[in-house]
Design a protein around this motif. Structure first.
Motif, PDB file in Angstrom:
ATOM      1  N   TRP A 122     -21.036 -56.336   2.899  1.00 45.23           N
ATOM      2  CA  TRP A 122     -21.449 -56.812   4.214  1.00 45.23           C
ATOM      3  C   TRP A 122     -21.966 -58.252   4.168  1.00 45.23           C
ATOM      4  O   TRP A 122     -21.739 -59.018   5.091  1.00 45.23           O
ATOM      5  CB  TRP A 122     -22.467 -55.870   4.836  1.00 45.23           C
ATOM      6  CG  TRP A 122     -23.849 -55.920   4.252  1.00 45.23           C
ATOM      7  CD1 TRP A 122     -24.294 -55.241   3.166  1.00 45.23           C
ATOM      8  CD2 TRP A 122     -24.946 -56.687   4.739  1.00 45.23           C
ATOM      9  NE1 TRP A 122     -25.604 -55.544   2.926  1.00 45.23           N
ATOM     10  CE2 TRP A 122     -26.034 -56.424   3.890  1.00 45.23           C
ATOM     11  CE3 TRP A 122     -25.132 -57.565   5.805  1.00 45.23           C
ATOM     12  CZ2 TRP A 122     -27.281 -57.005   4.062  1.00 45.23           C
ATOM     13  CZ3 TRP A 122     -26.376 -58.140   5.977  1.00 45.23           C
ATOM     14  CH2 TRP A 122     -27.432 -57.866   5.132  1.00 45.23           C
ATOM     15  N   ARG A 123     -22.665 -58.615   3.100  1.00 45.40           N
ATOM     16  CA  ARG A 123     -23.185 -59.993   3.018  1.00 45.40           C
ATOM     17  C   ARG A 123     -22.036 -61.006   2.963  1.00 45.40           C
ATOM     18  O   ARG A 123     -22.075 -62.029   3.621  1.00 45.40           O
ATOM     19  CB  ARG A 123     -24.099 -60.159   1.812  1.00 45.40           C
ATOM     20  CG  ARG A 123     -25.409 -59.432   1.953  1.00 45.40           C
ATOM     21  CD  ARG A 123     -26.299 -59.691   0.740  1.00 45.40           C
ATOM     22  NE  ARG A 123     -27.392 -58.761   0.661  1.00 45.40           N
ATOM     23  CZ  ARG A 123     -28.561 -58.923   1.257  1.00 45.40           C
ATOM     24  NH1 ARG A 123     -28.776 -59.980   1.987  1.00 45.40           N
ATOM     25  NH2 ARG A 123     -29.510 -58.017   1.127  1.00 45.40           N
ATOM     26  N   GLN A 124     -21.020 -60.694   2.183  1.00 43.34           N
ATOM     27  CA  GLN A 124     -19.864 -61.586   2.093  1.00 43.34           C
ATOM     28  C   GLN A 124     -19.115 -61.610   3.421  1.00 43.34           C
ATOM     29  O   GLN A 124     -18.647 -62.660   3.858  1.00 43.34           O
ATOM     30  CB  GLN A 124     -18.933 -61.152   0.960  1.00 43.34           C
ATOM     31  CG  GLN A 124     -17.789 -62.113   0.722  1.00 43.34           C
ATOM     32  CD  GLN A 124     -18.251 -63.495   0.269  1.00 43.34           C
ATOM     33  OE1 GLN A 124     -19.247 -63.640  -0.431  1.00 43.34           O
ATOM     34  NE2 GLN A 124     -17.541 -64.522   0.672  1.00 43.34           N
ATOM     35  N   ALA A 125     -19.019 -60.453   4.081  1.00 35.13           N
ATOM     36  CA  ALA A 125     -18.355 -60.388   5.387  1.00 35.13           C
ATOM     37  C   ALA A 125     -19.068 -61.302   6.380  1.00 35.13           C
ATOM     38  O   ALA A 125     -18.417 -62.062   7.120  1.00 35.13           O
ATOM     39  CB  ALA A 125     -18.325 -58.958   5.911  1.00 35.13           C
ATOM     40  N   LEU A 126     -20.392 -61.269   6.392  1.00 35.68           N
ATOM     41  CA  LEU A 126     -21.150 -62.130   7.312  1.00 35.68           C
ATOM     42  C   LEU A 126     -21.054 -63.593   6.924  1.00 35.68           C
ATOM     43  O   LEU A 126     -21.031 -64.468   7.798  1.00 35.68           O
ATOM     44  CB  LEU A 126     -22.607 -61.689   7.380  1.00 35.68           C
ATOM     45  CG  LEU A 126     -22.858 -60.337   8.019  1.00 35.68           C
ATOM     46  CD1 LEU A 126     -24.356 -60.084   8.150  1.00 35.68           C
ATOM     47  CD2 LEU A 126     -22.194 -60.218   9.377  1.00 35.68           C
ATOM     48  N   HIS A 127     -20.977 -63.856   5.638  1.00 38.26           N
ATOM     49  CA  HIS A 127     -20.807 -65.245   5.192  1.00 38.26           C
ATOM     50  C   HIS A 127     -19.474 -65.802   5.700  1.00 38.26           C
ATOM     51  O   HIS A 127     -19.424 -66.909   6.251  1.00 38.26           O
ATOM     52  CB  HIS A 127     -20.882 -65.327   3.662  1.00 38.26           C
ATOM     53  CG  HIS A 127     -20.610 -66.690   3.132  1.00 38.26           C
ATOM     54  ND1 HIS A 127     -21.512 -67.729   3.248  1.00 38.26           N
ATOM     55  CD2 HIS A 127     -19.526 -67.206   2.511  1.00 38.26           C
ATOM     56  CE1 HIS A 127     -20.995 -68.817   2.713  1.00 38.26           C
ATOM     57  NE2 HIS A 127     -19.786 -68.528   2.258  1.00 38.26           N
ATOM     58  N   VAL A 128     -18.418 -65.031   5.508  1.00 39.38           N
ATOM     59  CA  VAL A 128     -17.094 -65.458   5.994  1.00 39.38           C
ATOM     60  C   VAL A 128     -17.122 -65.596   7.515  1.00 39.38           C
ATOM     61  O   VAL A 128     -16.587 -66.560   8.072  1.00 39.38           O
ATOM     62  CB  VAL A 128     -15.998 -64.465   5.544  1.00 39.38           C
ATOM     63  CG1 VAL A 128     -14.665 -64.768   6.213  1.00 39.38           C
ATOM     64  CG2 VAL A 128     -15.857 -64.486   4.026  1.00 39.38           C
TER      65      VAL A 128
END
Length: 95
Positions: A13-19
């Motif tokens: 989820w953190r990477q998803a929000l970063h993208v």
């Protein structure tokens, strides 16, 4: 949208929000699909508050919320025991 969805599928989820945030900074339109993937990534990781922030941000940005978005937001609430919020979302979805 595909990158956010890939992070969602991978449970990151953190990477998803970063993208998702990078899309805005690169002037890439964040549409229903990308928002739904971000909400779903948060939901799968138990980040109900973040999921709802994104869900309500959609309305503020005039991005259409669909059944997938509503389902992810309701599920995020359910997983954390936020039953009142889940019921309110279900009511809104039906209206």
């Amino acid at each position: 949208s595909a990158a956010v969805s890939a992070c969602d599928a991978g449970g990151n989820w953190r990477q998803a929000l970063h993208v998702f945030d990078e899309m805005l900074q690169c002037s890439v339109e964040r549409d229903t699909i990308s928002y739904s993937a971000a909400v779903s990534a948060c939901e799968k990781s138990g980040e109900w508050f973040q999921a709802l922030q994104l869900f309500f941000e959609m309305a503020g940005n005039r991005v259409e919320r669909n059944t997938i978005t509503y389902s992810a937001a309701v599920s995020a609430c359910e997983k954390d025991g936020q039953w009142l919020q889940a019921l309110q979302l279900l009511e809104e979805m039906v209206d």
